[in-house]
Each structure stands twice: as structure tokens, then as C-alpha cells.
Design a protein around this motif. Structure first.
Motif, short mmCIF file in Angstrom:
data_model
loop_
_atom_site.label_atom_id
_atom_site.label_comp_id
_atom_site.label_asym_id
_atom_site.label_seq_id
_atom_site.Cartn_x
_atom_site.Cartn_y
_atom_site.Cartn_z
N ARG A 36 -1.21 -0.44 -14.23
CA ARG A 36 -0.48 -0.54 -15.37
C ARG A 36 1.48 -0.72 -15.50
O ARG A 36 1.46 -0.72 -14.34
CB ARG A 36 -0.33 0.62 -16.39
CG ARG A 36 -2.15 -0.11 -17.30
CD ARG A 36 -2.40 1.40 -17.92
NE ARG A 36 -3.43 2.61 -16.96
CZ ARG A 36 -3.30 3.68 -17.82
NH1 ARG A 36 -3.22 3.57 -19.28
NH2 ARG A 36 -3.00 4.72 -17.08
N HIS A 37 1.96 -1.54 -16.45
CA HIS A 37 3.32 -1.25 -15.98
C HIS A 37 4.56 -0.32 -16.29
O HIS A 37 5.71 -0.45 -15.51
CB HIS A 37 3.53 -2.09 -17.17
CG HIS A 37 3.49 -4.28 -16.85
ND1 HIS A 37 3.90 -4.78 -16.22
CD2 HIS A 37 2.34 -4.56 -17.57
CE1 HIS A 37 3.48 -5.88 -15.62
NE2 HIS A 37 1.98 -5.80 -17.11
N GLU A 38 3.76 0.73 -16.57
CA GLU A 38 4.50 1.99 -16.06
C GLU A 38 2.86 3.02 -15.74
O GLU A 38 2.11 2.72 -16.10
CB GLU A 38 5.14 2.65 -17.60
CG GLU A 38 4.84 2.41 -18.84
CD GLU A 38 5.79 3.11 -19.87
OE1 GLU A 38 5.00 3.77 -20.58
OE2 GLU A 38 6.79 2.55 -19.56
N THR A 129 4.60 -0.35 -9.95
CA THR A 129 3.87 -0.79 -11.25
C THR A 129 3.42 -2.26 -11.48
O THR A 129 4.33 -2.58 -10.64
CB THR A 129 4.52 0.06 -12.24
OG1 THR A 129 5.40 -0.09 -12.51
CG2 THR A 129 4.46 1.30 -12.65
N GLY A 130 2.09 -2.46 -11.91
CA GLY A 130 2.29 -3.62 -12.69
C GLY A 130 1.26 -4.54 -11.41
O GLY A 130 1.67 -5.45 -11.76
N SER A 147 -2.85 -9.41 -5.78
CA SER A 147 -2.89 -9.05 -7.58
C SER A 147 -2.86 -9.98 -8.53
O SER A 147 -2.83 -11.07 -8.04
CB SER A 147 -1.05 -8.55 -7.95
OG SER A 147 -0.28 -9.46 -8.01
N THR A 149 -1.16 -11.45 -10.82
CA THR A 149 0.47 -12.40 -10.41
C THR A 149 0.49 -13.32 -8.43
O THR A 149 1.43 -14.34 -9.01
CB THR A 149 1.40 -12.19 -11.16
OG1 THR A 149 1.59 -10.13 -10.16
CG2 THR A 149 1.15 -10.89 -12.49
#
Ligand SMILES: Cc1cc2nc3c(=O)[nH]c(=O)nc-3n(C[C@H](O)[C@H](O)[C@H](O)COP(=O)(O)OP(=O)(O)OC[C@H]3O[C@@H](n4cnc5c(N)ncnc54)[C@H](O)[C@@H]3O)c2cc1C
Length: 394
Positions: A36-38, A129-130, A147, A149
Motif C-alpha cells: 500500500r502507499h501508506e 511503501t508502494g 515490484s 512497477t
């Protein structure tokens, strides 16, 4: 001697953060990679038996969390329809004296925040994160992960602390997936001032055919966490899906008004579908292992999902310390210490679920037995669970 490469931890939930702390306490570097992004502080309540509080003491976060913990005096079991008290199992001083650590109930967000803050202060812990781990390769001398990305990170080993739907698990045990059990758990938190009789400093457990409701004090007793576990054919993967309040109230219509009335004002109900996973044939392959829900998801009927993840973290860090540079050996030692216990807790949680939601004929016998047996005797049946000490299992 060259410094060892870091341990990679996929997942920054309760288990992943606890492991990073346990490793840092042994001078071992780690990188926590959270999809998650946070780092989210979602959820409602979580109960921490003495075994969980003992693990938090070991990790050095118990003192920070203490002011936010509710310390229930007892577990009161009631017949859901009549509200009749069936049994009072002692917690409070009784269980703290018995096991050398207290029984706490906390907001999941407070527990997660305490672990995150402590991990953030450790120079040996990198938090990222992320980063959703989508690809991994055990190169023999180390592990490389990628990941979604395309970012890549290398380490000397990988721990999959990526929860119920673990992708890391699917590389170790590809043919195995969690199965929906036909029930959901729907949770909320209400101010103690609005909670009526639910604001008592006890854990309440109300039993009814096909449903049970649990409530307990959190945030130092200023709020009450409530969980409704009921038969429902919804098997979404979301941990925090919004629940339809009217449908929920329909499912709990058979419970006594003194329980339901305080719940009527709750603003937000979130639900998740309950899944089970049979004990895995193995948790580790070479330099990769699993921890927490990724290894042994728990049904919530014994309130031990997060606690077992804390225990895992302490034991795994200890095994890595005792086998420096031999991660595969350390992971097998960790598995040996943990698998039997995790399977026992999984089985006991399932059994409790069946007992809590028995149909009317069996419920009558269950209620009679609960009224007959002294609460302290019922609770001492869980000594094997709450009396856990990590240094006694080596
Ligand atoms: C949002 C949430 C709310 C919950 N609420 C409650 C509750 O109110 N009461 C209760 O008793 N139990 C609750 N649970 C379950 C209980 O907290 C678990 O038993 C316990 O958290 C197990 O810890 P864990 O670290 O093994 O897994 P989790 O807490 O599930 O943590 C897993 C972490 O891994 C991350 N992740 C997943 N896939 C990847 C990937 N590919 N790469 C990197 N990161 C990944 C997830 O985002 C998550 O942060 C909740 C779990 C979650 C995730």
C-alpha cells in the motif's frame, strides 16, 4: 567480516513490522516492503492475550501501547437471545498473575502505530511503501524481488508477511488457497458513552445459532470495539468493505435488545469474509519463509491472528540469530518451533466457532455445561495458549 545483506520482509502489517523490530533488537538489518502507499491503520479491535503482550514486551513496544490498552477483568459469556449470563472466565489480575503478563484489548490502529513508530526509530530497519512484491527469485546465495512497477531489491532472504492472500505463499505451496467458510466478521467501534451495558470493562461474548457477537473496551476504555460474526454468503477479499447496516441488523435481530440497542447508533460497519487454510505442508523453501496470516490464517474465534504473528516474529528473529549466515537452516528451525502450535491454534479457533454458533438442540447442552463448570477451570484450559514463552520452545 563483511556486513550481512538485509532480510527482506514482504508486508508491513502486524507481523512484518514486529519481525523488523525483533531483527533490529539482534542487530540485524531488514527492509519492509509494503504494497500500500501508506502504512494503514485500519481495523477495529484486537485482543492480545498474555502471550501477545509478552511478545510486545520483548519487542519493546508494550510500554508505549499500555496507555491505549483496555484491560478487561473477565470474559462474560451470554446467551444471545435472553442475555442470560452463562459463564464468567477471569482475565484481569487472575490471568496476569497466572501467566506473568496481562490480557489487553487494543484498537488495531494503535497496535500498528506503536509497531510502526518503534520500527521507524531503528536505523537497522528500512520502511518502504508502494512496493507490491510480484516476482521473486531465490538465487542460492540471496533473494531478489521485484515490484509491480519493476523496482528490484536484493537481500539475503525473504519473509512473506503478506497476509491471508499471500503471493509469497503461492510460490512455496502453489496448489493451496484459502477457502471461504460461509461467514463474515463485521466490525465497528462506538464511544463508551453510547455503549450502555457494553461499556463494562469486560470482554462480552454473546452466542446464538449461526451468529456470535464479541465486544470489548479499547483506547483505554473510552471506546468499545464490536465484532458480529454471522453466516453470510459474501466472499470478497477486501478487509474493510462497507457493510449494509439494514442487512446486518436483520442478521442480529435474534439477539437481546440490551446488546442490539447500543449498536443501532454505530455510524460505520466494515466487514471481511472469513477464510480458512488447512495447515501447510511447509512454510519455507530455501531462503524464503512465511510468517503470520501468510503461514497460518486464523479464524477470529480465539482472537489470536495478530498474536500468533507477533510470536512468529520473535521466534524467527531468534532462529536467524542462532544460525548466522545460514538462513535456510534458520527457517527450518523456525518452522519446527512454530508449525505445531499454529495448527493447534487454528484448530481450536475453528472448534470455538462451531461451539459458539451451535443450533438450538446442542446449544442447550453447551449452555448447561458452561453454567456448571467454574470459569477459572474453563480459562485454565487455555494455559497452553496464553502461557507461551518464546525461550521455552527452543
Ligand atoms: C486492514 C486489516 C484490518 C484488519 N482488521 C482486523 C480486526 O479489526 N480485528 C482482527 O482481529 N483482525 C483484523 N485483521 C486481521 C489480523 O489483524 C491478522 O490476523 C493479523 O494482522 C496478521 O498479521 P499479518 O502481518 O500476518 O498480516 P496482515 O496484517 O494482513 O498484513 C499483511 C500486509 O501485507 C501487505 N501485502 C499484501 N500483499 C503484499 C505484497 N504482494 N507485497 C507487499 N505487501 C503486501 C498488506 O497490505 C498488509 O499490510 C485485519 C487485517 C488487515 C490487513
Amino acid at each position: 567480516m563483511a556486513e550481512l545483506a538485509p532480510i527482506l520482509i514482504a508486508g508491513g502489517g502486524i507481523g512484518g513490522l514486529a519481525l523488523s523490530l525483533a531483527l533490529a533488537g539482534r542487530g540485524c538489518r531488514s527492509i519492509v516492503l509494503e504494497a500500500r502507499h501508506e502504512f494503514a491503520a485500519e481495523g477495529a479491535g484486537i485482543q492480545l492475550g498474555p502471550n501477545g503482550v509478552r511478545a510486545l514486551q520483548h519487542l519493546g513496544v508494550a510500554d508505549t501501547l499500555h496507555p491505549k490498552a483496555g484491560e478487561p477483568e473477565a470474559l462474560e459469556v451470554r446467551d444471545g437471545g435472553t442475555s442470560r449470563l452463562l459463564a464468567t472466565l477471569p482475565l484481569g489480575r487472575w490471568i496476569a498473575d497466572r501467566h506473568g503478563a496481562p490480557y489487553w484489548a487494543v484498537h488495531r490502529g494503535d497496535l500498528h502505530a506503536a509497531l510502526l513508530t518503534a520500527a521507524g526509530k531503528q536505523s537497522a530497519v528500512s520502511l518502504r511503501t508502494g512496493f507490491a512484491v510480484t516476482d521473486l527469485a531465490d538465487e542460492g546465495s540471496g533473494v531478489e524481488i521485484a515490484s509491480a512497477t519493476g523496482d528490484r531489491v536484493a537481500g539475503r532472504a525473504l519473509v512473506g508477511a503478506d497476509g491471508l492472500w499471500s503471493g509469497v505463499r503461492s510460490t512455496i505451496c502453489p496448489a493451496i488457497a484459502p477457502q471461504f467458510v460461509g461467514s463474515t466478521a463485521t466490525r465497528t467501534v462506538i464511544p463508551a458513552a453510547d455503549a450502555g451495558r457494553l461499556a463494562f470493562p469486560s470482554v462480552g461474548l454473546w452466542l446464538s445459532p449461526g451468529a456470535n457477537i464479541v465486544h470489548y473496551p479499547v483506547r483505554g476504555g473510552t471506546e468499545v470495539a464490536v465484532v458480529v460474526i454471522a453466516v453470510e454468503a459474501w466472499e470478497g477479499r477486501d478487509w474493510a468493505a462497507e457493510a449494509d447496516r439494514t442487512a446486518l441488523m436483520g442478521r442480529v435481530g435474534g439477539f437481546h435488545a440490551s446488546l442490539i440497542e447500543p449498536l443501532a447508533g454505530a455510524r460505520s460497519w466494515r466487514k471481511w469474509a472469513l477464510h480458512r487454510l488447512a495447515p501447510l505442508p511447509r512454510w519455507s523453501a530455501g531462503r524464503i519463509t512465511l510468517l503470520g496470516d501468510a503461514a497460518h490464517p486464523m479464524l477470529p474465534h480465539l482472537a489470536q491472528g495478530g498474536v500468533l504473528a507477533l510470536e512468529d516474529a520473535v521466534v524467527l528473529a531468534d532462529c536467524l540469530e542462532h544460525h548466522p549466515g545460514e538462513e535456510a537452516t534458520a527457517f527450518l528451525a523456525y518452522e519446527r518451533q512454530r508449525r505445531e502450535r499454529a495448527a493447534r491454534v487454528q484448530a481450536a479457533s475453528r472448534r470455538n466457532g462451531r461451539v459458539y454458533q451451535m443450533g438450538p438442540a446442542f446449544a442447550w447442552a453447551r449452555n448447561a455445561a458452561l453454567r456448571l463448570v467454574p470459569g477459572a477451570r474453563l480459562m485454565s484450559g487455555y494455559d497452553w495458549l496464553y502461557g507461551w514463552r518464546f525461550d521455552a520452545t527452543r
